[in-house]
Design a protein around this motif. Sequence first.
Motif, short mmCIF file in Angstrom:
data_model
loop_
_atom_site.label_atom_id
_atom_site.label_comp_id
_atom_site.label_asym_id
_atom_site.label_seq_id
_atom_site.Cartn_x
_atom_site.Cartn_y
_atom_site.Cartn_z
N LEU A 98 0.85 -1.18 0.00
CA LEU A 98 0.00 0.00 0.00
C LEU A 98 0.89 1.24 0.00
N THR A 152 -2.53 0.49 -4.30
CA THR A 152 -2.15 -0.85 -3.85
C THR A 152 -1.60 -1.62 -5.04
N GLY A 201 -7.70 1.54 -0.12
CA GLY A 201 -6.95 1.78 1.10
C GLY A 201 -7.21 0.72 2.13
#
Length: 59
Positions: A16, A26, A57
């Motif tokens: 990430l 990502t 996220g």
Amino acid sequence: MNQFVLVCRLTRDPELHQTQTGKMVTTITLAVRKNIKKENLEQSDTNFIPITAWGIGPI
């Protein structure tokens, strides 16, 4: 919209990142095994597919 299903494995944990503008990114790599049949012999090969997902996220 196109859809597809892959039976695969992750090569490592997802990474990430955050860009300078604050967008979440990502990255993952999938290992997809395929079986090949040539002249009555079965062989397998693996394709590695890099994927970048924007706006994803932590949950």
